[in-house]
Motif scaffolding. Structure first.
Motif, mmCIF file in Angstrom:
data_model
loop_
_atom_site.group_PDB
_atom_site.id
_atom_site.type_symbol
_atom_site.label_atom_id
_atom_site.label_comp_id
_atom_site.label_asym_id
_atom_site.label_seq_id
_atom_site.Cartn_x
_atom_site.Cartn_y
_atom_site.Cartn_z
ATOM 1 N N SER A 189 -6.443 -25.079 -27.206
ATOM 2 C CA SER A 189 -7.472 -24.296 -27.372
ATOM 3 C C SER A 189 -7.716 -22.900 -26.462
ATOM 4 N N TYR A 190 -7.881 -23.479 -25.317
ATOM 5 C CA TYR A 190 -7.980 -22.068 -24.292
ATOM 6 C C TYR A 190 -6.987 -21.277 -24.220
ATOM 7 N N VAL A 191 -5.560 -21.829 -24.145
ATOM 8 C CA VAL A 191 -4.497 -20.957 -24.272
ATOM 9 C C VAL A 191 -4.296 -19.770 -25.494
ATOM 10 N N LEU A 192 -4.741 -20.461 -26.739
ATOM 11 C CA LEU A 192 -4.867 -19.881 -27.819
ATOM 12 C C LEU A 192 -5.845 -18.633 -27.569
ATOM 13 N N SER A 193 -7.003 -18.952 -27.201
ATOM 14 C CA SER A 193 -8.040 -18.032 -27.086
ATOM 15 C C SER A 193 -7.696 -16.898 -26.129
ATOM 16 N N ASN A 194 -7.282 -17.137 -24.964
ATOM 17 C CA ASN A 194 -6.680 -16.174 -24.093
ATOM 18 C C ASN A 194 -5.775 -15.265 -24.733
ATOM 19 N N THR A 195 -4.806 -15.975 -25.317
ATOM 20 C CA THR A 195 -3.503 -15.025 -25.953
ATOM 21 C C THR A 195 -4.320 -14.054 -27.117
ATOM 22 N N VAL A 196 -4.929 -14.431 -27.753
ATOM 23 C CA VAL A 196 -5.762 -13.525 -28.744
ATOM 24 C C VAL A 196 -6.730 -12.403 -28.009
ATOM 25 N N LEU A 197 -7.374 -12.968 -27.036
ATOM 26 C CA LEU A 197 -8.244 -11.919 -26.587
ATOM 27 C C LEU A 197 -7.540 -10.932 -25.750
ATOM 28 N N ASN A 198 -6.451 -11.409 -25.094
ATOM 29 C CA ASN A 198 -5.426 -10.496 -24.407
ATOM 30 C C ASN A 198 -4.619 -9.474 -25.347
ATOM 31 N N LYS A 199 -4.408 -9.801 -26.641
ATOM 32 C CA LYS A 199 -3.626 -8.973 -27.351
ATOM 33 C C LYS A 199 -4.426 -8.288 -28.376
ATOM 34 N N GLU A 200 -5.942 -8.959 -28.691
ATOM 35 C CA GLU A 200 -6.782 -8.142 -29.607
ATOM 36 C C GLU A 200 -8.014 -7.980 -28.851
ATOM 37 N N LYS A 201 -8.078 -6.720 -28.327
ATOM 38 C CA LYS A 201 -9.106 -6.398 -27.480
ATOM 39 C C LYS A 201 -10.256 -6.099 -28.285
#
Length: 280
Positions: A189-201
């Protein structure tokens, strides 16, 4: 019986609320967050508020540790030797092996009970607590044979009254199972959240386009970083094994997608879909 909550948040607070109907039980609280402690008293979770830990320990018959797992070890190291012979301390931490090992040779080991409630939400603090959290939920008791049977039996009756059913397990086996079933879920969950936040600003885009699948998968990333960073490091070896196994499965799927192997992808997804027969 006087029950002291060390840490009055979702976990400890819900335990108190679930037993409020029993007028023979009194709940007191000690918390390093003074505002949270005051909030717990206002909400009726506790009736006794302690700013002095020594006073709190002396007041208690049973002490419930509902604090991050790294803090549990420190509490036991500093306070287990202070207990009267009739007192029991229970920890509700999410890892067990390292905590149990830390008190293995302690003279008061029989006054300690290791337990893990398989329940929770992504919210924290006294205001997150509610009375029905533990209804029909599993409380794992670890290494029970090392606890005084009179003390453990009395607490287990309270746990059942709070809504739990009980499972008995070795502490190291607990950590192995939970690394895959619980800890890895939070990591994902944390990794997916960080992935999306890094790519979708753009937060508005995320909010507009995210479906229920994304929301349910990242829900756990709303959980307390202080609690989960401690869990990951306390259960380090088992968590790393879980990450490695997860990485291997991810690489299998990556390879299939890269090769446009639709039949292989379909078969792989169908294999994973078997979980529906277990989690109905």
């Amino acid at each position: 019986m006087n029950i002291l909550l060390v840490g009055v948040g979702l976990i400890g607070g819900s335990f108190a609320l679930s037993l409020k109907k029993d007028e023979q039980l009194k709940f007191g609280g000690y918390d390093i967050d003074a505002k949270n402690l005051e909030e717990a008293k206002k909400l009726g979770i506790i009736t006794e508020l302690f700013n002095d830990q020594e006073e709190a320990i002396n007041w208690a018959d049973t002490i419930l540790l509902a604090i991050p797992v790294n803090a549990i070890k420190g509490w036991l190291k500093g306070n287990l030797s202070k207990l009267r012979k009739d007192q029991l301390v229970v920890d509700f931490g999410s890892t067990k092996g390292a905590i149990c090992e830390s008190v293995e040779d302690h003279p008061n080991r029989s006054q300690y009970l290791s337990a893990h409630p398989i329940a929770g939400t992504e919210h924290s603090g006294a205001s997150a607590a509610f009375a029905s959290l533990y209804e029909g939920m599993n409380l794992i008791i670890c290494d029970e044979e090392k606890t005084d049977p009179t003390l453990s039996s009395a607490f287990e009756k309270l746990a059942v009254a709070a809504g739990f059913y009980l499972t008995k397990m070795d502490s190291k086996e607990h950590d192995r199972h939970l690394a895959y079933i619980s800890h890895l879920s939070h990591i994902t969950s944390y990794v997916l959240s960080n992935t999306v936040l890094n790519k979708e600003k753009d937060g508005e885009i995320i909010l507009e386009l995210a479906g229920s699948g994304f929301a349910s998968t990242v829900r756990l990333a709303k959980s307390s970083p202080a609690m989960w960073s401690a869990i990951f490091t306390e259960n380090k070896d088992m968590v790393l094994n879980g990450i490695q196994a997860y990485r291997e499965e991810l690489e299998k799927l990556e390879s299939m997608i890269s090769a446009n192997s639709k039949d292989e992808i379909s078969a792989y997804l169908e294999e994973g879909r078997k979980i529906r027969k277990i989690l109905k």
